[in-house]
Design a protein around this motif. Structure first.
Motif, PDB file in Angstrom:
ATOM      1  N   ARG A 158       0.905  -1.202   0.187  1.00 48.41           N
ATOM      2  CA  ARG A 158       0.033   0.007   0.162  1.00 48.41           C
ATOM      3  C   ARG A 158       0.887   1.300  -0.142  1.00 48.41           C
ATOM      4  NH1 ARG A 158      -2.785   1.789   3.714  1.00 48.41           N
ATOM      5  NH2 ARG A 158      -4.610   2.630   2.471  1.00 48.41           N
ATOM      6  N   THR A 159       2.040   1.105   0.690  1.00 49.95           N
ATOM      7  CA  THR A 159       2.694   2.523   0.861  1.00 49.95           C
ATOM      8  C   THR A 159       3.403   2.983  -0.477  1.00 49.95           C
ATOM      9  OG1 THR A 159       3.585   1.790   2.888  1.00 49.95           O
ATOM     10  CG2 THR A 159       4.946   3.353   1.779  1.00 49.95           C
ATOM     11  N   PRO A 160       3.757   2.369  -1.416  1.00 45.67           N
ATOM     12  CA  PRO A 160       4.616   2.837  -2.411  1.00 45.67           C
ATOM     13  C   PRO A 160       3.256   2.825  -3.513  1.00 45.67           C
ATOM     14  CG  PRO A 160       4.782   0.451  -2.417  1.00 45.67           C
ATOM     15  CD  PRO A 160       4.581   0.838  -1.176  1.00 45.67           C
ATOM     16  N   LEU A 161       2.026   2.199  -3.464  1.00 44.63           N
ATOM     17  CA  LEU A 161       0.734   2.621  -4.266  1.00 44.63           C
ATOM     18  C   LEU A 161       0.148   3.985  -3.911  1.00 44.63           C
ATOM     19  CD1 LEU A 161      -0.753  -1.029  -4.620  1.00 44.63           C
ATOM     20  CD2 LEU A 161       0.462   0.296  -6.261  1.00 44.63           C
ATOM     21  N   VAL A 162       0.185   4.082  -2.921  1.00 42.70           N
ATOM     22  CA  VAL A 162      -0.428   5.389  -2.307  1.00 42.70           C
ATOM     23  C   VAL A 162       0.602   6.605  -2.470  1.00 42.70           C
ATOM     24  CG1 VAL A 162      -0.919   7.003  -0.239  1.00 42.70           C
ATOM     25  CG2 VAL A 162      -1.683   4.527  -0.163  1.00 42.70           C
ATOM     26  N   ALA A 163       1.996   6.326  -2.454  1.00 40.93           N
ATOM     27  CA  ALA A 163       2.687   7.264  -3.011  1.00 40.93           C
ATOM     28  C   ALA A 163       2.562   7.722  -4.300  1.00 40.93           C
ATOM     29  CB  ALA A 163       4.165   7.025  -2.554  1.00 40.93           C
ATOM     30  N   ALA A 164       2.608   6.605  -5.161  1.00 39.52           N
ATOM     31  CA  ALA A 164       2.571   6.831  -6.829  1.00 39.52           C
ATOM     32  C   ALA A 164       1.195   7.441  -6.992  1.00 39.52           C
ATOM     33  CB  ALA A 164       2.509   5.327  -7.287  1.00 39.52           C
ATOM     34  N   ASP A 165       0.230   7.145  -6.200  1.00 36.80           N
ATOM     35  CA  ASP A 165      -1.094   7.781  -6.455  1.00 36.80           C
ATOM     36  C   ASP A 165      -1.134   9.329  -6.270  1.00 36.80           C
ATOM     37  OD1 ASP A 165      -4.080   7.249  -7.028  1.00 36.80           O
ATOM     38  OD2 ASP A 165      -4.267   8.307  -5.193  1.00 36.80           O
ATOM     39  N   ARG A 166      -0.387   9.795  -5.396  1.00 33.35           N
ATOM     40  CA  ARG A 166      -0.166  11.284  -5.080  1.00 33.35           C
ATOM     41  C   ARG A 166       0.446  11.923  -6.002  1.00 33.35           C
ATOM     42  NH1 ARG A 166       0.576  10.617   1.624  1.00 33.35           N
ATOM     43  NH2 ARG A 166      -1.832  10.058   2.031  1.00 33.35           N
ATOM     44  N   VAL A 167       1.537  11.169  -6.552  1.00 37.51           N
ATOM     45  CA  VAL A 167       2.494  11.996  -7.293  1.00 37.51           C
ATOM     46  C   VAL A 167       1.766  12.105  -8.877  1.00 37.51           C
ATOM     47  CG1 VAL A 167       4.407  11.515  -8.955  1.00 37.51           C
ATOM     48  CG2 VAL A 167       4.733  11.040  -6.500  1.00 37.51           C
ATOM     49  N   LEU A 168       0.966  11.052  -9.158  1.00 33.20           N
ATOM     50  CA  LEU A 168       0.178  11.030 -10.393  1.00 33.20           C
ATOM     51  C   LEU A 168      -0.928  12.114 -10.496  1.00 33.20           C
ATOM     52  CD1 LEU A 168      -0.219   7.336 -10.931  1.00 33.20           C
ATOM     53  CD2 LEU A 168       1.325   8.897 -12.505  1.00 33.20           C
ATOM     54  N   MET A 169      -1.492  12.497  -9.180  1.00 33.03           N
ATOM     55  CA  MET A 169      -2.245  13.459  -9.029  1.00 33.03           C
ATOM     56  C   MET A 169      -1.802  14.650  -9.074  1.00 33.03           C
ATOM     57  SD  MET A 169      -4.662  14.047  -5.532  1.00 33.03           S
ATOM     58  CE  MET A 169      -5.413  12.297  -5.681  1.00 33.03           C
ATOM     59  N   LEU A 170      -0.491  14.874  -8.759  1.00 30.83           N
ATOM     60  CA  LEU A 170       0.077  16.202  -8.851  1.00 30.83           C
ATOM     61  C   LEU A 170       0.345  16.411 -10.218  1.00 30.83           C
ATOM     62  CD1 LEU A 170       2.805  16.095  -5.927  1.00 30.83           C
ATOM     63  CD2 LEU A 170       0.870  17.646  -5.937  1.00 30.83           C
ATOM     64  N   PHE A 171       0.894  15.346 -11.165  1.00 33.16           N
ATOM     65  CA  PHE A 171       0.991  15.535 -12.432  1.00 33.16           C
ATOM     66  C   PHE A 171      -0.186  15.831 -13.180  1.00 33.16           C
ATOM     67  CE2 PHE A 171       4.782  12.697 -12.289  1.00 33.16           C
ATOM     68  CZ  PHE A 171       5.703  13.883 -13.094  1.00 33.16           C
TER      69      PHE A 171
ATOM     70  N   LEU B  13      -4.428  -0.349  -6.247  1.00 36.31           N
ATOM     71  CA  LEU B  13      -4.516   0.045  -4.731  1.00 36.31           C
ATOM     72  C   LEU B  13      -5.866  -0.375  -4.234  1.00 36.31           C
ATOM     73  CD1 LEU B  13      -3.500   1.494  -2.487  1.00 36.31           C
ATOM     74  CD2 LEU B  13      -4.453   3.841  -3.154  1.00 36.31           C
ATOM     75  N   SER B  14      -6.825  -0.324  -4.959  1.00 36.59           N
ATOM     76  CA  SER B  14      -8.268  -0.973  -4.426  1.00 36.59           C
ATOM     77  C   SER B  14      -8.174  -2.486  -4.326  1.00 36.59           C
ATOM     78  CB  SER B  14      -9.294  -0.358  -5.533  1.00 36.59           C
ATOM     79  OG  SER B  14     -10.728  -1.150  -4.968  1.00 36.59           O
ATOM     80  N   MET B  15      -7.489  -2.975  -5.182  1.00 37.39           N
ATOM     81  CA  MET B  15      -7.265  -4.619  -5.070  1.00 37.39           C
ATOM     82  C   MET B  15      -6.622  -5.014  -3.938  1.00 37.39           C
ATOM     83  SD  MET B  15      -5.950  -7.168  -7.896  1.00 37.39           S
ATOM     84  CE  MET B  15      -6.767  -6.567  -9.071  1.00 37.39           C
ATOM     85  N   VAL B  16      -5.464  -4.252  -3.693  1.00 39.31           N
ATOM     86  CA  VAL B  16      -4.693  -4.608  -2.604  1.00 39.31           C
ATOM     87  C   VAL B  16      -5.340  -4.084  -1.209  1.00 39.31           C
ATOM     88  CG1 VAL B  16      -2.592  -3.697  -1.258  1.00 39.31           C
ATOM     89  CG2 VAL B  16      -2.566  -3.937  -3.555  1.00 39.31           C
ATOM     90  N   ASN B  17      -6.059  -2.987  -1.099  1.00 43.26           N
ATOM     91  CA  ASN B  17      -7.117  -2.566   0.099  1.00 43.26           C
ATOM     92  C   ASN B  17      -8.068  -3.738   0.270  1.00 43.26           C
ATOM     93  OD1 ASN B  17      -5.596  -0.274   0.681  1.00 43.26           O
ATOM     94  ND2 ASN B  17      -7.077   0.962  -0.776  1.00 43.26           N
ATOM     95  N   THR B  18      -8.655  -4.356  -0.757  1.00 39.27           N
ATOM     96  CA  THR B  18      -9.402  -5.528  -0.533  1.00 39.27           C
ATOM     97  C   THR B  18      -9.087  -6.622  -0.038  1.00 39.27           C
ATOM     98  OG1 THR B  18     -10.903  -4.389  -2.398  1.00 39.27           O
ATOM     99  CG2 THR B  18     -11.329  -6.669  -1.822  1.00 39.27           C
ATOM    100  N   LEU B  19      -7.935  -7.054  -0.693  1.00 37.95           N
ATOM    101  CA  LEU B  19      -7.126  -7.989  -0.084  1.00 37.95           C
ATOM    102  C   LEU B  19      -6.804  -7.985   1.168  1.00 37.95           C
ATOM    103  CD1 LEU B  19      -6.062 -10.840  -0.935  1.00 37.95           C
ATOM    104  CD2 LEU B  19      -3.990 -10.149  -1.751  1.00 37.95           C
TER     105      LEU B  19
END
Length: 381
Positions: free
Chosen positions: A154-167, A194-200
């Motif tokens: 979850r940690t790298p996925l959340v970080a990637a999500d925030r960077v992509l949002m900034l882009f 990220l949704s799949m990982v959270n569900t798992l």
């Protein structure tokens, strides 16, 4: 002492005859087993709840609570998480050993017992016990590993999500149309992962018994309006219509539940309905049901009981679900045949959330004509 015993297995001998208990206890202790005894069924159950053992030798015919009832209670006791083999001890004229086996006993031996036969059956059932314990331990280790892995992912996925949002927001500089398109695709894929990982992670928390629900009063109409509002952009993107209908005569709208988990439940069900519907509508309905048989018109919130239910239906006009898939729809990793089917965890998690609220979930679907998922949640006074 039997050199095959790698550890001192604990055996409980239950018999109302002191002579039988003494004989069996002596034989087993000479083989290195740790033996405890009980002279009746009630005492045996109390000992098992206080300190589980590895094997129960159970006399079938005892006054008061017989071996049948003791077997039924052991197998029906959810608190006894570990499997305990049961060896029935019966006289030659015992009427129905099959009944004991049907209730969950594993084997039987007739009186008078012989040393060789008794020890052979004890060793056989203890091997079964050890094999099942090892299997369960491997399963627990696997679940712990998956839980830790998904948590770390979850940690790298959340970080990637925030960077992509900034882009996407242009905070890191202007992007060409081509780059905007690529970033959008990357962001969507990252969100899905990220949704799949959270569900798992949530699934394994439930299965490992590490999920703690925070129960509080939850206003279901308000919660459903919130979920519907959050998912409206998905509906608009597919040119669908979505309707939330609260039955006019619904007098109960609040339950005790975990709001976050209920939000996850309805987001999953409504989100699935949107995902699998290409044209038409998604309808969400809320109503009441009463075990007394009274109608909504004659029932008021003042006389609600633990038998009252709130019903939430999520109906779509999608392709429907084939009959052969409906029976296993809520099982873990059961993927549907539809091209948009996911990991097979969403509906399984939904079922676990509903069951944690002591409710039920079911599906009614006609292939080619859509589906309706029905959730019934109890209202406790």
């Amino acid at each position: 002492m039997n050199s095959q015993n790698s550890r001192s297995d604990k055996i409980l001998v239950v018999d109302d005859s002191p002579d039988n208990v003494f004989l069996i206890k002596t034989i087993l202790e000479e083989e290195g087993y740790t033996v405890s005894t009980a002279e009746n069924g009630a005492s045996a159950l109390a000992q098992l709840e206080a300190s589980p053992c590895d094997l129960v030798l159970l006399d079938l015919m005892m006054p008061g609570m017989d071996g049948y009832e003791v077997t039924r209670r052991i197998r029906g006791n959810a608190a006894m998480q570990q499997y305990i083999p049961i060896l029935l001890i019966t006289a030659h004229d015992a009427p129905n050993v099959a009944k004991g086996l049907d209730l969950g006993a594993d084997d039987f031996i007739r009186k008078p017992v012989t040393v060789d036969e008794l020890l052979a059956r004890v060793r056989s059932l203890l091997r079964l016990k050890h094999s099942i314990d090892e299997r369960d331990e491997i399963a627990r280790q696997r679940e712990d590993f998956v839980s830790r892995l998904t948590h770390d992912l979850r940690t790298p996925l959340v970080a990637a999500d925030r960077v992509l949002m900034l882009f996407q927001q242009g905070a890191l500089g202007a992007l060409s149309p081509q780059m905007q398109e690529v970033i959008t695709i990357m962001a969507r894929s990252n969100t899905n992962l990220l949704s799949m990982v959270n569900t798992l992670l949530e699934v394994y928390r439930f299965e490992a018994g590490r999920k703690t629900l925070a129960f509080q009063p939850v206003n279901l109409p308000q919660l459903l309006e919130e979920v519907v509002g959050e998912l409206t952009p998905l509906v608009e993107a597919k040119s669908l219509s979505m309707n939330l209908v609260i039955a006019e005569n619904t007098t109960i709208s609040e339950i005790m539940g975990d709001r976050l988990e209920l939000h996850r439940l309805f987001t999953n069900l409504i989100g699935n309905a949107i995902k699998f519907t290409d044209s038409g509508s998604v309808n969400v309905r809320l109503s009441s049901a009463f075990a007394s048989g009274k109608s909504d018109e004659s029932h008021t919130s003042e006389n609600s009981t633990a038998s009252d239910y709130i019903i939430i239906e999520v109906e779509d006009t999608g392709p429907g679900i084939p009959p052969e898939e409906q029976a296993t729809l809520f099982e873990r990793f059961r993927q549907g045949s539809h091209k948009s089917s996911g990991s097979g965890l969403g509906l399984y998690l939904s079922r676990r959330i509903v069951e944690a609220h002591e409710g039920t979930i079911q599906v009614k679907s006609e292939f080619g004509k859509g589906s309706v998922f029905i959730v019934m949640l109890p209202v406790k006074s």
